[in-house]
Enzyme design. Structure first.
Site, PDB file in Angstrom:
ATOM      1  NE  ARG A  63      -4.165   1.736   0.571  1.00  8.66           N
ATOM      2  CZ  ARG A  63      -5.449   1.585   0.351  1.00  8.66           C
ATOM      3  NH1 ARG A  63      -5.950   0.388   0.139  1.00  8.66           N
ATOM      4  NH2 ARG A  63      -6.254   2.642   0.323  1.00  8.66           N
ATOM      5  CG  LEU A  91      -6.376  10.021  -0.865  1.00  9.22           C
ATOM      6  CD1 LEU A  91      -6.684  11.512  -0.929  1.00  9.22           C
ATOM      7  CD2 LEU A  91      -5.714   9.538  -2.158  1.00  9.22           C
ATOM      8  CG  ASN A 105     -14.412  12.767  -0.490  1.00  8.49           C
ATOM      9  OD1 ASN A 105     -14.381  12.285  -1.626  1.00  8.49           O
ATOM     10  ND2 ASN A 105     -15.131  12.240   0.491  1.00  8.49           N
ATOM     11  CG  HIS A 107     -19.711  10.944   2.207  1.00  6.41           C
ATOM     12  ND1 HIS A 107     -19.238   9.696   1.880  1.00  6.41           N
ATOM     13  CD2 HIS A 107     -20.697  10.742   3.113  1.00  6.41           C
ATOM     14  CE1 HIS A 107     -19.902   8.778   2.567  1.00  6.41           C
ATOM     15  NE2 HIS A 107     -20.785   9.387   3.328  1.00  6.41           N
TER      16      HIS A 107
END
Ligand code: GRF
Length: 198
Positions: A63, A91, A105, A107
């Site tokens: 990752r 992230l 972001n 949502h």
């Protein structure tokens, strides 16, 4: 201002941002689109003549390596802001270090209610009468960063996840584009958990 958009899905939010960015006098341009998988959003970028990159977790040993590769891809476009529009990955620290405080972001729920990847279904299942959309700054958590803007969307008795999500997306597209335009022209102040666009 230079904006990089990260997406994983159909790209309807991306399409709305591209449209807004191409209105004469627009204050931002989308300089690159990144995805973590093959998705319609990449196709939308290509059709719009916008550079795109696909950075899959599976293509990296771990990752952390993916986090670094994503950071590198985005940094190459020299963005002033990064927008995650239906990006279904959390992230990592390297990406957040590079762009933290300048990542936005959207949502499809009224945070802090119903965070995560199933916010629309969970609101419906919970039986709330009003849900909505939230635009917020991204921090290391899942949908936990300082909130910039919200809009309510009523839930109808015969709504399904799809009909409700489509109705939320209509509001979401407008709000996200408005917030991005405001951020790139006015900036934002963070006071504790609270964010205020100047
Ligand atoms: C949006 O509702 C976004 O808030 C959520 O996923 C959806 C993305 O839709 N995270 P699209 O891929 O932009 O059509």
């Amino acid at each position: 201002a230079r904006v990089v958009v990260l997406a994983s899905g159909t790209g309807s939010l991306l399409a709305a941002l591209i449209e807004r960015s191409r209105i004469p006098g627009s204050v931002f341009e989308i300089v690159a689109v990144g995805a973590d998988r093959d998705c319609a959003a990449v196709g939308i970028a290509r059709e719009a003549g916008i550079e795109s990159f696909t950075c899959r977790v599976a293509d990296h040993p771990d990752r952390g390596a993916w986090d670094e590769a994503l950071r590198e891809h985005a940094a190459r476009a020299e963005p002033d802001w990064v927008v995650t529009a239906g990006f279904m990955k959390i992230l990592g620290p390297r990406f957040l270090d590079a762009f933290g405080g300048h990542i936005v972001n959207s949502h499809p729920a009224l945070l802090p209610s119903f965070p995560g990847a199933h916010g629309v279904a969970e609101a419906l299942a919970h039986g709330v009468k009003v849900t909505g959309t939230t635009v917020h700054l991204v921090d290391a958590g899942v949908d936990t960063g300082p909130i910039l803007a919200q809009r309510a969307v009523e839930i109808g008795d015969d709504d399904t996840e799809d009909t409700l999500h489509e109705r939320i997306k209509i509001i979401e597209r407008e709000l996200l584009a408005d917030v991005v335009a405001a951020l790139v022209t006015k900036g934002v102040v963070i006071e504790g958990r609270k964010a205020r666009i100047l």
